[in-house]
Design an enzyme around this catalytic site. Structure first.
Site, short mmCIF file in Angstrom:
data_model
loop_
_atom_site.label_atom_id
_atom_site.label_comp_id
_atom_site.label_asym_id
_atom_site.label_seq_id
_atom_site.Cartn_x
_atom_site.Cartn_y
_atom_site.Cartn_z
N LEU A 655 0.85 -1.19 0.00
CA LEU A 655 0.00 0.00 0.00
C LEU A 655 0.88 1.24 0.00
CD1 LEU A 655 -3.10 0.74 0.33
CD2 LEU A 655 -2.53 1.16 2.72
N ARG A 659 4.36 8.63 -2.15
CA ARG A 659 5.77 8.57 -1.75
C ARG A 659 6.50 7.78 -2.84
NH1 ARG A 659 6.57 7.24 4.53
NH2 ARG A 659 5.62 5.25 3.98
N ASN A 710 -9.32 6.79 -0.92
CA ASN A 710 -8.18 6.60 -0.03
C ASN A 710 -8.67 5.91 1.24
OD1 ASN A 710 -5.81 6.74 1.44
ND2 ASN A 710 -6.08 8.90 1.96
N ASP A 731 4.48 -2.54 4.10
CA ASP A 731 4.44 -1.10 3.91
C ASP A 731 5.48 -0.68 2.88
OD1 ASP A 731 2.43 -0.77 5.73
OD2 ASP A 731 3.76 -0.34 7.41
N ASP A 733 7.60 1.57 3.13
CA ASP A 733 8.85 2.00 3.73
C ASP A 733 9.47 0.95 4.63
OD1 ASP A 733 6.97 2.06 5.71
OD2 ASP A 733 7.48 4.04 6.46
N ASP A 820 -4.66 -2.81 10.72
CA ASP A 820 -3.86 -3.96 11.13
C ASP A 820 -4.42 -4.60 12.39
OD1 ASP A 820 -3.29 -1.70 12.55
OD2 ASP A 820 -1.12 -1.82 12.34
N ARG A 863 -5.70 4.27 18.41
CA ARG A 863 -5.60 2.81 18.47
C ARG A 863 -6.17 2.27 19.78
NH1 ARG A 863 -2.44 1.21 14.13
NH2 ARG A 863 -1.55 -0.72 14.93
#
Length: 906
Positions: A655, A659, A710, A731, A733, A820, A863
């Site tokens: 996802l 970036r 989104n 991810d 990154d 998640d 969270r």
């Protein structure tokens, strides 16, 4: 012939002469350098002391004049000759050294070429071996390769069925036309319009409206009656009116036969009577329905045809859907009352809690002695209440003649167990009133205790009611109190959880009620369910012009190979291999475990595993055992996946959101990763990628998927571009080494029903606020593995997107967070197992990446809220703790020099 030591040198002279000359020259050079200065010094000193007339000759002169002396000239010539030859020898030596260096470089290049050729040869051998293996498997395979079959529809012409001996003897084999329902027909269902038959106008408006809405949303319903496998007729519930056209059984029989597709005997028809009240009619009792099946909640023994008719649930929620957030939590286990019962006294028990028999039934039952257990039940329950050993609530006289449902539910919310007394009349095998009380208890988490084992509960052929309901014969009523007190908390919570699953899946809404009726018939005739839908991947065109390099993280791995890189082409996981097994042989699990029998999945993580010897004795299709079955810790391990399941690959789902540079770097790091099928990039931004962006060429497809909005939920959509069972969610990154990914993949293959990944997290209990907290600190115990770097089965992507409560996905969109956590909740709820963490990884750092959202303090507060909200939706905390981590076999173990560890750094 030359002797030993003979031979010719590079200049054509014998080696012996060359050695002698070199020895003489060396001697002369030594003499000149050592003795010549001494002789010259002595000679000059002697002449000077003699004071001869020629003293001026040896005075200060240019250095060259010294050599003009006759006795020195020879020595000078020798010195010059030796110097010149030394220069020549030095040049020759340098030339020879350069030649040696060049030859060494060529030797090294040849060695590398040989090693590369050996690797290529090994890879070619692997390709040949795999091709031969696949060919042998193809030739020896007896089972056809299955996929979604071509849909076959019934013929328009009805061949007819031989008549049964009597309508009472109807069974599926004798009264159902299987020819109209081929296994691959897709189970088309035609529903009669309620306005097309005379009594349709007299149906209960709420029932009719709920039924129509459910029919509209059902995937099996067709408008073409000529291809239908099944025909549904809504016959009730009728309004309480004396003007109903169904005043006599013969009149109803006449109207049924007038239905356009009745075909004289009504085969493949189902007459559906949905009860909305406990006091409901049973007007089909004396009606001859021919070969049409009856689906209703009330049956007398003389009326019910076992294995043909259906006992269905009452329509508790006709139009409004239940609010899951208002359902009481499943914990604590014990509530205010041990058990409760609210009902009329025994003399009116049969007439108030159950249904009044039809007009002709009393004559049939004349002479049948009434059961005497009702008196014993009342006496025993009152004695328990008067003993005050436990707090119970027993009421045999209703304060309100028509108690409201909300009042009953408030009592049940405070009850650990809810007593449901079966009909006192043994001839009444199913009762709408009994079913109504049963489902009210399931809805609020009171464990039903059914007194009476002769009652047929809804869909008893498929649902294992003993997992959610305590069924006690009426003679055991005196031992009921002891029985209920002996149950452990674990057992009670398991029953409460199973009851919640049954209620949510089959009885909570009108859509579920209709779907369950159709699913029970479809399962009975062994037609597979409709395949669950996949999300179409609308690709974004992109240019791949950047050759990806090798992952720098693997530069120091030495001789560690992780598996075939270029030798294994993309290989999709087999699909729909168990099309008919789910229905024909796996009925129990399909009906009694989430998500229920409503969908056909291309594959699940719960498929059975063969015993180890089967892969060598007749069932080796697709298997690639390590070392051909002998095992191995080095190259043998690296060359094959091994394990207990056939070979497979995995898909990376990444996802990303605006970036591009970070994404390109992450994609480059996947170059050369073994067993990778493809990469699916979920482009979560409304702005498309830059036109001049060059995507790396990693030798495998990179599919860039456009999303409608989104949403973090897009990470778990079951994209049709994902063709493997295994998904590596990562991810954009996240930095993972190839050996870490391969190790995680191998571990997941042995725990396919669980999340297997790297960063672990913990759900902590806040004692002060009596609520849950999200904990990201290092802990020796964990309960979640973040899906920013984790493997999971595609099966859970279907459940997350289409089965999990919508309220959870809505909260993920609201906070742009917690997807998640939601996936961990789902998997733990389905499996009742914790995730598996691999390696010592706890977090990931991306040098130079923009700051992630997780660095914001509000991220953790959201969270915390997510966890407590999800607990409300599920009714309990599904996450489980685990205290172990998985590392590689032979980790930090001394091995012989000729062996290799499975993974060097894990």
């Amino acid at each position: 012939m030359q002797r030993n030591g003979g031979g010719v040198g590079a200049g054509g002279q014998p080696w012996v002469l060359r050695r002698v000359r070199l020895t003489w020259l060396s001697f002369m050079l030594f003499f000149i350098l050592v003795f010549f200065p001494l002789i010259a010094h002595y000679y000059l000193t002697t002449i000077d002391e003699a004071g001869g007339p020629d003293k001026h000759i040896f005075g200060p002169r240019p250095g060259g004049e010294l050599c003009e002396a006759k006795h020195v000239q020879d020595l000078c010539r020798i010195r010059e000759s030796v110097s010149e030859e030394l220069l020549q020898l030095e040049a020759k030596r340098q030339e020879l050294n350069g030649e040696i260096a060049r030859l060494n470089l060529r030797i090294e290049a040849c060695k590398r070429s040989i090693d590369s050729a050996k690797q290529d040869l090994l890879q070619l051998k692997n390709v040949i071996s795999q091709t031969e293996h696949s060919y042998k498997e193809l030739m020896a395979q007896n089972q056809p390769k299955l996929s979604l079959p071509v849909r076959l529809l019934p013929d328009k012409e009805d061949p007819g069925l031989p008549p049964p001996k009597s309508a009472r003897s109807c069974r599926l084999r004798s009264c159902f036309d299987y020819g109209r329902c081929p296994l691959t027909s897709g189970f088309p269902v035609y529903v009669y319009d309620t306005g097309s038959y005379p009594w349709g106008d007299y149906l209960d408006p709420l029932v009719k409206q709920a039924f129509a809405a459910s029919v509209k949303s059902n995937i099996y319903v067709t408008d073409n009656p000529s291809i239908a496998c099944l025909y549904l007729v809504l016959v009730g519930e009728l309004q309480e009116s004396s003007s109903s056209p169904l005043q006599s059984p013969s009149e109803l029989e006449k109207q049924l036969k007038a239905l356009p597709y009745w075909r004289s005997d009504g085969h493949n028809h189902v007459l559906v009577h949905l009860s909305r009240k406990s006091m409901t009619q049973n007007f089909l009792y004396n009606v001859s329905t021919g070969r049409a099946a009856v689906a209703q909640s009330t049956f007398f023994e003389q009326q019910y045809r076992e294995g043909f008719d259906l006992v269905v649930s009452p329509l508790v929620h006709a139009l409004s859907e239940p609010n899951f957030l208002e359902v009481p939590p499943q914990v604590p286990v014990k509530r205010k009352y041990l058990f409760t019962f609210q009902g009329e006294r025994v003399e009116s028990l049969r007439s108030s809690l159950q249904e009044t028999p039809p007009q002709s039934f009393e004559e049939e039952m004349e002479g049948d002695p009434p059961a005497d257990y009702d008196d014993r039940i009342i006496g025993t329950l009152k004695a328990v209440q008067d003993s005050h050993l436990d707090q119970v609530l027993v009421e045999f006289t209703c304060k309100n003649p028509r108690p409201k449902r909300e009042e009953r539910l408030e009592v049940l919310k405070a009850s650990t167990f809810a007593l449901v007394i079966a009909p006192g009349d043994g001839q009444l095998v199913a009762s709408a009133g009994c079913g109504m009380r049963l489902f009210e208890a399931l809805e609020v988490g009171a464990i039903p205790v059914l007194l009476g084992d002769h009652t047929r509960l809804p869909y008893h052929q498929f649902i294992r009611w003993s997992e959610a309901v305590i069924i006690v014969p009426k003679p055991r009523v005196t031992e009921l109190h002891f029985l209920l007190r002996s149950l452990s908390d674990n057992d009670m919570l398991a029953m409460r959880r199973q009851g919640r699953f049954l209620w949510e899946t089959y009885f909570s809404t009108s859509e579920n009620v209709l779907s369950t009726i159709l699913a029970s018939i479809r399962t009975s005739i062994q037609v597979p369910a409709a395949p669950i839908k996949e999300e179409p991947a609308h690709e974004i065109p992109h240019k791949a012009g950047k050759l990806a390099g090798t992952d720098a993280n693997l530069a120091d791995n030495g001789d560690l190979d992780l598996g075939p890189v270029e030798t294994e082409p993309p290989y999709a996981s087999p699909r729909f291999l168990r099309n008919f097994t789910y229905t024909a042989a796996d009925t129990y699990r399909a009906w009694n475990r989430a998500p229920g029998p409503f969908h056909l999945f291309p594959h699940t993580p719960l498929d059975p595993v063969l015993p180890s010897e089967a892969k060598f004795l007749g069932s080796g299709t697709g298997f690639r055992p390590i070392g051909g079955g002998t095992g191995g810790s080095g190259k043998e391990f690296q060359a094959a996946l091994g394990g207990n399941v056939p070979r497979e690959q995995f898909t990376v789902v990444m996802l990303t959101y605006e970036r591009e540079e970070v994404l390109m770097n992450s994609l480059e790091r996947l170059n050369g990763l073994p067993y990778l099928n493809k990469v699916v990039v979920v482009w979560n931004s409304p702005k498309p990628p830059s036109d001049d962006l060059l995507w790396p060429d990693i030798g495998l497809p990179i599919v860039v998927v456009r999303t409608e909005k989104n949403s973090l939920n897009n990470r778990f959509l079951p994209w049709d571009a994902v063709e493997t069972e295994a998904i590596l969610s990562i991810d954009d990154d996240a930095h993972l080494r190839h050996d870490e990914i391969m190790f995680g993949f191998r571990v997941w293959r042995e725990a396919r029903d669980r999340i297997v990944g790297f960063p672990g997290r913990y759900h902590a209990w806040d004692i002060n606020h009596q609520s849950w907290l999200y904990n990201s600190n290092y802990s020796c115990e964990l309960s979640m593995v973040l899906t920013g770097a984790a493997f999971f089965h595609k099966y859970y992507a279907y459940l997350y997107s289409y089965v999990m409560p919508q309220a959870i996905r809505d909260m993920v969109d609201e906070y742009i967070n917690c997807e998640d956590i939601a996936m961990n909740f789902l998997v733990s709820h389905i499996t009742r197992k914790p995730p598996i963490k691999v390696t010592s990884r706890w977090t990931f750092r991306c040098p130079g990446c923009p700051q992630a959202l997780s660095h914001d303090d509000s991220h953790f507060h959201e969270r915390h809220k997510c966890i407590n909200f999800f607990v409300k939706v599920y009714g309990y905390m599904p996450l489980l703790y685990t205290q172990f981590r998985v590392d590689s076999v032979l980790f930090k173990t001394r091995l012989p020099h000729d062996k290799t560890k499975c993974f060097k750094f894990i």
